[in-house]
Design an enzyme around this catalytic site. Structure first.
Site, PDB file in Angstrom:
ATOM      1  N   GLU A 186       2.068  10.558  12.555  1.00 17.32           N
ATOM      2  CA  GLU A 186       0.954  11.293  13.150  1.00 17.32           C
ATOM      3  C   GLU A 186       1.347  12.102  14.392  1.00 17.32           C
ATOM      4  O   GLU A 186       0.880  13.232  14.572  1.00 17.32           O
ATOM      5  CB  GLU A 186      -0.199  10.349  13.494  1.00 17.32           C
TER       6      GLU A 186
ATOM      7  N   HIS B 121      -3.947  -1.126   9.393  1.00  9.96           N
ATOM      8  CA  HIS B 121      -3.413  -0.364   8.259  1.00  9.96           C
ATOM      9  C   HIS B 121      -2.227   0.528   8.597  1.00  9.96           C
ATOM     10  O   HIS B 121      -1.618   1.113   7.722  1.00  9.96           O
ATOM     11  CB  HIS B 121      -4.507   0.542   7.673  1.00  9.96           C
TER      12      HIS B 121
ATOM     13  N   GLU C 113      -9.905  17.907  16.864  1.00 13.75           N
ATOM     14  CA  GLU C 113      -9.256  16.703  17.416  1.00 13.75           C
ATOM     15  C   GLU C 113      -7.809  17.030  17.827  1.00 13.75           C
ATOM     16  O   GLU C 113      -6.868  16.294  17.553  1.00 13.75           O
ATOM     17  CB  GLU C 113      -9.269  15.522  16.439  1.00 13.75           C
TER      18      GLU C 113
ATOM     19  N   HIS D 104      -7.701  -2.068   3.971  1.00 18.31           N
ATOM     20  CA  HIS D 104      -7.418  -0.691   3.540  1.00 18.31           C
ATOM     21  C   HIS D 104      -7.076  -0.696   2.054  1.00 18.31           C
ATOM     22  O   HIS D 104      -6.548  -1.703   1.538  1.00 18.31           O
ATOM     23  CB  HIS D 104      -6.227  -0.180   4.353  1.00 18.31           C
TER      24      HIS D 104
ATOM     25  N   ASP E 251      -4.406  14.469  12.463  1.00 16.39           N
ATOM     26  CA  ASP E 251      -2.947  14.351  12.528  1.00 16.39           C
ATOM     27  C   ASP E 251      -2.322  13.781  11.268  1.00 16.39           C
ATOM     28  O   ASP E 251      -1.259  13.160  11.325  1.00 16.39           O
ATOM     29  CB  ASP E 251      -2.585  13.453  13.719  1.00 16.39           C
TER      30      ASP E 251
ATOM     31  N   ARG F  88       0.960   2.725   9.208  1.00  9.91           N
ATOM     32  CA  ARG F  88       2.247   2.765   8.514  1.00  9.91           C
ATOM     33  C   ARG F  88       3.335   2.030   9.303  1.00  9.91           C
ATOM     34  O   ARG F  88       4.139   1.305   8.740  1.00  9.91           O
ATOM     35  CB  ARG F  88       2.645   4.236   8.319  1.00  9.91           C
TER      36      ARG F  88
END
Ligand code: UDP
Length: 387
Positions: A141, A217, A127, A250, A105, A219
């Site tokens: 995503e 991590h 997925e 990250h 995604d 966003r």
């Protein structure tokens, strides 16, 4: 000499990906396709994740055929999208694969599906079918997943729940195959090599003190939520001086900048660079519990019997929550401190659970090959994954 025999040549699949988690999940698929003479599998990377991506490719022996080199410091979603679309469009026009394989995604996933559609090339989505039901959460995503579904002709879902999500959206049952998630293939293959911790980290953890493994991590957590997570880690370090809190950060500098100031001066908080995948698998198998906002880590931890506290308000991976090994705790400082404290102090709490595999059994790649073969009329049978 002319012949009326149809030209028999392998089906050419072009796998396109750009980030570390995609690379981990794509590797078993690419390797399985390459091992089957009915297919060729070439790889295009966008370079969205730079070194974190190269490390995974090297680990799995994958040399990308094309690197679009879209990475630039401070890249925005628009940069990633427009550069990938333009550069991949040229690659597709030149190579004309029979199918484009995308995974998950990310923006790369969606844009590769769009570029393939513009080029008239069918899209296979691995997925597929994960949903939170909220268009902007996680961002971007959930939007990427929904858009990729609309552009795909074969949907490989990790679980029956994901398949049912697609059926509800009107995807035809014959175009969906439940394969399991190839992250479990990657995890089990990597653990088979008995990976060891990074030596510097091993030296730090050598007293055998238990540790909590932390990754964050997303966003949507950039800024204040990550700072809250940092403050919660610092408080946990004080509450549990007999534990380490190990945080592989990250590569995105925003993540380090948000967490580092809050935990400065706490000797039992160990901040590290992103760990190479084998070393991360070693950490996962040694930790006491996992505190994360990562999708992939939510899938891997239950397979190793590790309790997972998920620092998000929603998840597109409800299976481990339903099985009781994952709990959604959000990103509020007190909620994080309370949830970890409960697990570390409860009688028998924080203990490992029976390993469960709601997301896969290590054979997703085989099923993926079967599913693609059937899609192209080369096979008539697929064994689906049942948890
Ligand atoms: N991972 C890794 N090194 C690290 C942290 C994570 O190799 O230092 C792996 C982890 O095992 C999982 C994947 O990276 O397979 C998850 O990536 P990330 O959390 O960046 O993305 P998400 O899964 O949330 O999309």
């Amino acid at each position: 000499m002319a012949t009326d025999m149809p030209l028999v040549r392998p089906i050419s699949v072009l796998a396109v990906y750009g980030t570390r988690p995609e690379a981990i999940k794509m590797a078993p698929l690419v390797r399985a396709l390459r091992a089957d003479p009915r297919f060729t599998a070439d790889v295009v990377v966008t370079g969205q994740h730079g070194e974190m991506l190269d490390g995974v490719n090297r680990l799995f022996g994958i040399e990308p055929d094309v690197n679009l080199r879209i990475h630039s410091p401070g890249q925005t979603l628009t940069d990633i999208t427009t550069r990938t679309l333009a550069r991949l469009g040229e690659v597709l026009a030149e190579r004309r694969p029979d199918a484009v394989l995308v995974q998950g995604d990310t923006s790369t996933t969606f844009v590769a599906a769009l570029a393939a559609t513009y080029a008239g090339i069918p899209v296979i989505h691995a997925e597929a079918g994960l949903r939170t039901g909220e268009l902007l959460n996680p961002f971007p995503e959930e939007a990427n997943r929904r858009l990729t579904t609309r552009l795909s002709s074969l949907h490989l879902t990790p679980t029956a729940t994901a398949r049912d999500n697609l059926l509800r959206e009107g995807v035809e049952a014959r175009d969906i195959v439940v394969t399991g998630n190839s992250v479990i293939d990657a995890l089990l293959q990597t653990l088979d090599t008995a990976p060891r911790l990074d030596p510097a980290l091993e030296a730090r953890l050598s007293e055998g003190r238990p540790f909590v493994l932390v990754t964050a991590h997303r966003r949507e957590s950039w800024g204040e939520p990550l700072r809250r997570i940092g403050r919660a880690i610092a408080r946990l370090a004080e509450l549990f001086p007999d534990h380490y809190l190990v945080c592989p950060l990250h590569a995105n500098p925003l993540v380090r900048a948000s967490i580092e100031p809050a935990v400065a001066g706490h000797d039992n908080v160990v901040l590290t660079a992103p760990q190479p995948y084998p070393q991360f698998c070693a950490l996962l198998s040694r930790c006491r519990l996992v505190l994360t906002d990562s999708g992939g880590v939510q899938e891997e931890a239950p397979a190793l019997g590790k309790p997972v506290l998920v620092m998000r308000d929603t998840t597109e991976r409800p299976e481990a929550v339903a099985a009781g090994t994952a709990v959604l705790i959000g990103t509020q400082e007190n909620a994080i401190v309370d949830a970890v404290s409960r697990l570390l102090t409860a009688e028998g709490g924080g203990a490992e659970t029976r390993p469960i595999n709601p997301y896969g059994d290590g054979h997703a790649a085989e099923r993926t090959v079967q599913a693609i073969a059937r899609h192209f009329g080369l096979d008539d049978h697929v064994d689906e994954f049942a948890a």
